[in-house]
Motif scaffolding. Structure first.
Motif, PDB file in Angstrom:
ATOM      1  N   ASP A   8       4.060  24.414 -11.055  1.00  0.00           N
ATOM      2  CA  ASP A   8       4.085  22.965 -10.938  1.00  0.00           C
ATOM      3  C   ASP A   8       2.815  22.489 -10.243  1.00  0.00           C
ATOM      4  OD1 ASP A   8       6.553  23.049 -12.092  1.00  0.00           O
ATOM      5  OD2 ASP A   8       7.675  22.769 -10.237  1.00  0.00           O
ATOM      6  N   GLU A   9       2.433  21.247 -10.533  1.00  0.00           N
ATOM      7  CA  GLU A   9       1.180  20.689 -10.013  1.00  0.00           C
ATOM      8  C   GLU A   9       1.486  19.471  -9.142  1.00  0.00           C
ATOM      9  OE1 GLU A   9      -2.674  18.189 -11.747  1.00  0.00           O
ATOM     10  OE2 GLU A   9      -1.207  19.095 -13.119  1.00  0.00           O
ATOM     11  N   ASN A  10       1.068  19.511  -7.876  1.00  0.00           N
ATOM     12  CA  ASN A  10       1.207  18.341  -7.023  1.00  0.00           C
ATOM     13  C   ASN A  10       0.346  17.208  -7.570  1.00  0.00           C
ATOM     14  OD1 ASN A  10       2.911  19.715  -5.301  1.00  0.00           O
ATOM     15  ND2 ASN A  10       1.323  20.205  -3.827  1.00  0.00           N
ATOM     16  N   ILE A  11       0.922  16.005  -7.611  1.00  0.00           N
ATOM     17  CA  ILE A  11       0.211  14.862  -8.173  1.00  0.00           C
ATOM     18  C   ILE A  11       0.381  13.656  -7.271  1.00  0.00           C
ATOM     19  CG2 ILE A  11       0.409  15.640 -10.577  1.00  0.00           C
ATOM     20  CD1 ILE A  11       2.787  13.759 -10.905  1.00  0.00           C
ATOM     21  N   THR A  12      -0.427  12.636  -7.490  1.00  0.00           N
ATOM     22  CA  THR A  12      -0.280  11.383  -6.758  1.00  0.00           C
ATOM     23  C   THR A  12       0.809  10.532  -7.417  1.00  0.00           C
ATOM     24  OG1 THR A  12      -1.914  10.251  -8.128  1.00  0.00           O
ATOM     25  CG2 THR A  12      -2.732  11.413  -6.154  1.00  0.00           C
ATOM     26  N   PHE A  13       1.263   9.515  -6.680  1.00  0.00           N
ATOM     27  CA  PHE A  13       2.227   8.587  -7.258  1.00  0.00           C
ATOM     28  C   PHE A  13       1.623   7.897  -8.474  1.00  0.00           C
ATOM     29  CE2 PHE A  13       3.767   4.224  -7.647  1.00  0.00           C
ATOM     30  CZ  PHE A  13       5.107   4.473  -7.920  1.00  0.00           C
ATOM     31  N   GLU A  14       0.336   7.564  -8.389  1.00  0.00           N
ATOM     32  CA  GLU A  14      -0.330   6.884  -9.507  1.00  0.00           C
ATOM     33  C   GLU A  14      -0.310   7.742 -10.769  1.00  0.00           C
ATOM     34  OE1 GLU A  14      -1.155   4.979  -5.853  1.00  0.00           O
ATOM     35  OE2 GLU A  14      -1.485   7.092  -6.396  1.00  0.00           O
ATOM     36  N   ARG A  15      -0.483   9.051 -10.600  1.00  0.00           N
ATOM     37  CA  ARG A  15      -0.429   9.948 -11.745  1.00  0.00           C
ATOM     38  C   ARG A  15       0.990  10.014 -12.302  1.00  0.00           C
ATOM     39  NH1 ARG A  15      -1.594  11.556 -16.458  1.00  0.00           N
ATOM     40  NH2 ARG A  15      -1.352  13.795 -16.876  1.00  0.00           N
ATOM     41  N   GLU A  22       1.523   7.213 -14.578  1.00  0.00           N
ATOM     42  CA  GLU A  22       0.905   7.422 -15.887  1.00  0.00           C
ATOM     43  C   GLU A  22       1.794   8.276 -16.780  1.00  0.00           C
ATOM     44  OE1 GLU A  22      -2.846   9.192 -15.106  1.00  0.00           O
ATOM     45  OE2 GLU A  22      -3.727   7.384 -14.219  1.00  0.00           O
ATOM     46  N   LEU A  23       2.532   9.215 -16.187  1.00  0.00           N
ATOM     47  CA  LEU A  23       3.355  10.139 -16.960  1.00  0.00           C
ATOM     48  C   LEU A  23       4.658   9.514 -17.445  1.00  0.00           C
ATOM     49  CD1 LEU A  23       2.873  13.338 -14.770  1.00  0.00           C
ATOM     50  CD2 LEU A  23       2.062  13.031 -17.109  1.00  0.00           C
ATOM     51  N   VAL A  24       5.304   8.696 -16.606  1.00  0.00           N
ATOM     52  CA  VAL A  24       6.636   8.184 -16.951  1.00  0.00           C
ATOM     53  C   VAL A  24       6.708   6.667 -16.976  1.00  0.00           C
ATOM     54  CG1 VAL A  24       7.796  10.242 -16.071  1.00  0.00           C
ATOM     55  CG2 VAL A  24       7.439   8.293 -14.540  1.00  0.00           C
ATOM     56  N   GLY A  25       5.606   6.000 -16.666  1.00  0.00           N
ATOM     57  CA  GLY A  25       5.606   4.543 -16.611  1.00  0.00           C
ATOM     58  C   GLY A  25       5.832   4.052 -15.193  1.00  0.00           C
ATOM     59  N   PRO A  26       5.242   2.901 -14.837  1.00  0.00           N
ATOM     60  CA  PRO A  26       5.324   2.421 -13.453  1.00  0.00           C
ATOM     61  C   PRO A  26       6.726   2.099 -12.981  1.00  0.00           C
ATOM     62  CG  PRO A  26       4.246   0.806 -14.889  1.00  0.00           C
ATOM     63  CD  PRO A  26       4.350   2.063 -15.663  1.00  0.00           C
ATOM     64  N   VAL A  72       9.684   3.424 -13.986  1.00  0.00           N
ATOM     65  CA  VAL A  72      10.437   4.659 -13.752  1.00  0.00           C
ATOM     66  C   VAL A  72       9.893   5.394 -12.529  1.00  0.00           C
ATOM     67  CG1 VAL A  72      10.988   6.947 -14.680  1.00  0.00           C
ATOM     68  CG2 VAL A  72      11.156   4.925 -16.151  1.00  0.00           C
ATOM     69  N   ALA A  73       8.566   5.443 -12.403  1.00  0.00           N
ATOM     70  CA  ALA A  73       7.967   6.126 -11.255  1.00  0.00           C
ATOM     71  C   ALA A  73       8.434   5.500  -9.947  1.00  0.00           C
ATOM     72  CB  ALA A  73       6.440   6.082 -11.359  1.00  0.00           C
ATOM     73  N   ALA A  74       8.476   4.178  -9.895  1.00  0.00           N
ATOM     74  CA  ALA A  74       8.937   3.492  -8.684  1.00  0.00           C
ATOM     75  C   ALA A  74      10.415   3.766  -8.426  1.00  0.00           C
ATOM     76  CB  ALA A  74       8.684   1.997  -8.809  1.00  0.00           C
ATOM     77  N   ALA A  75      11.218   3.795  -9.492  1.00  0.00           N
ATOM     78  CA  ALA A  75      12.646   4.075  -9.330  1.00  0.00           C
ATOM     79  C   ALA A  75      12.870   5.493  -8.817  1.00  0.00           C
ATOM     80  CB  ALA A  75      13.367   3.871 -10.656  1.00  0.00           C
ATOM     81  N   LEU A  76      12.105   6.457  -9.339  1.00  0.00           N
ATOM     82  CA  LEU A  76      12.216   7.834  -8.867  1.00  0.00           C
ATOM     83  C   LEU A  76      11.851   7.937  -7.384  1.00  0.00           C
ATOM     84  CD1 LEU A  76      10.587   9.763 -11.863  1.00  0.00           C
ATOM     85  CD2 LEU A  76      13.025   9.575 -11.330  1.00  0.00           C
ATOM     86  N   ARG A  77      10.752   7.281  -7.018  1.00  0.00           N
ATOM     87  CA  ARG A  77      10.316   7.300  -5.614  1.00  0.00           C
ATOM     88  C   ARG A  77      11.353   6.657  -4.702  1.00  0.00           C
ATOM     89  NH1 ARG A  77       5.880   3.141  -4.873  1.00  0.00           N
ATOM     90  NH2 ARG A  77       7.760   1.865  -5.131  1.00  0.00           N
ATOM     91  N   ASP A  78      11.828   5.492  -5.061  1.00  0.00           N
ATOM     92  CA  ASP A  78      12.741   4.758  -4.187  1.00  0.00           C
ATOM     93  C   ASP A  78      14.078   5.491  -4.032  1.00  0.00           C
ATOM     94  OD1 ASP A  78      10.716   2.924  -4.048  1.00  0.00           O
ATOM     95  OD2 ASP A  78      11.701   1.426  -5.335  1.00  0.00           O
ATOM     96  N   ALA A  79      14.586   6.038  -5.139  1.00  0.00           N
ATOM     97  CA  ALA A  79      15.844   6.780  -5.065  1.00  0.00           C
ATOM     98  C   ALA A  79      15.680   8.036  -4.221  1.00  0.00           C
ATOM     99  CB  ALA A  79      16.326   7.133  -6.473  1.00  0.00           C
ATOM    100  N   SER A  80      14.570   8.731  -4.398  1.00  0.00           N
ATOM    101  CA  SER A  80      14.336   9.976  -3.654  1.00  0.00           C
ATOM    102  C   SER A  80      14.264   9.718  -2.155  1.00  0.00           C
ATOM    103  CB  SER A  80      13.046  10.642  -4.136  1.00  0.00           C
ATOM    104  OG  SER A  80      13.133  10.995  -5.499  1.00  0.00           O
TER     105      SER A  80
END
Length: 296
Positions: A161-168, A171-175, A177-185
């Motif tokens: 696995d590769e550590n990535i930034t939130f911005e990356r 790019e992978l899942v859309g802004p 979804v990325a925000a939802a993943l972060r907030d839920a986590s």
């Protein structure tokens, strides 16, 4: 990676995949609504599955996952028995989860409440973790003022696995979804950290995986959750005892005993040696102790 043993054949289910420590099955009748996730007793380190397995490990981890799922206020992948769901075979019932089939996001949602492990190594190099700048002068094991979200890209099988930034991740899942993943986590970690603290345990870091329910579009927490294999827990009393050395203060409730023994007895070439009975038993007891401490 060491070749995996043949998975058990389960009535009503077809084996589809085995990871280092879990086996996945789908209904033999082709029903695409369900998945059976079976936690094995296998133990891995340094990309090798080791011998012998840890007796009862799969049941201990599954029990802890289910305990946390019942206390997390977010939809999870557990499916209800009935409604046409295949029966979970008795031979794996204590270490299996009957789940909904999801469209999994390729993001490993890592939350760190302490600076240690690979995060500390990255901090030493750059002063940041996954693009998040941290104060200077932090030491291995220091608790962070606020937990940080440091996602990773789930690499294809056989790759790291590769550590990535939130911005990356956006790019992978859309802004959105990325925000939802972060907030839920972050919300789950904070609640779990507080519950663990009440039981004299420090939740240092963890990783979550999420999927999308294809029928509802709902964000769903999946895989194992807050177990010894997906999280780093420390004993709060030992952690706070500054008279102990760092290794004793940061002794985790996981397979670190295995890693330490293997690092001292194997040069990482060829087949790893068989684990001594004492190491197997001490590791099993460490898993069991965490379960009892949290769920008592």
């Amino acid at each position: 990676m060491t070749e995996l043993p043949a998975p058990p054949q389960l009535p009503g289910w077809t084996h589809t995949y085995s990871g280092k420590v879990r086996d996945l099955y789908v209904p033999a009748d082709g029903d695409d609504r369900f998945l059976l996730v079976v936690a094995s007793n296998r133990v891995s380190a340094f990309d090798h599955v080791l011998e012998p397995p840890i007796p009862g490990k799969g049941a201990l981890l599954t029990t802890l996952s289910n305990w946390w799922f019942s206390r997390i206020g977010i939809a999870n992948h557990l499916a209800e028995a009935g409604d046409g769901a295949p029966v979970v075979p008795a031979e794996v019932a204590d270490r299996a989860m009957l789940t909904r089939r999801l469209e999994m996001y390729p993001i490993e949602c890592v939350v760190r409440g302490a600076l240690t492990g690979s995060g500390y190594a990255e901090y030493r190099r750059s002063g940041a973790v996954c693009g998040i700048e941290l104060p200077a002068g932090l030491e291995d094991g220091d608790l962070l003022e606020e937990p940080i979200y440091t996602p990773a890209y789930k690499a294809p099988l056989g790759e790291h696995d590769e550590n990535i930034t939130f911005e990356r991740s956006a790019e992978l899942v859309g802004p959105e979804v990325a925000a939802a993943l972060r907030d839920a986590s972050l919300a789950i970690f904070t609640a779990a950290r507080d519950q663990a603290a009440e039981r004299g345990v420090v939740l240092a870091d963890t990783k979550f995986e999420f999927g999308r329910d294809p029928r509802t579009g709902e964000l769903v927490l999946a895989d194992e959750v807050l177990t010894s294999d997906s999280s780093r827990y420390w004993d709060a009393e030992a952690y706070g005892n500054t008279g102990l050395d760092r290794a004793a203060r940061l002794a985790s409730f996981d397979k670190q005993i295995v890693r330490n023994w293997l690092a001292a007895h194997w040069d990482r070439t060829g087949t790893p040696p068989e684990l001594p009975a004492e190491i197997v038993e001490r590791t099993r007891e460490r898993y069991r102790e965490l379960l009892e401490r949290l769920t008592a």
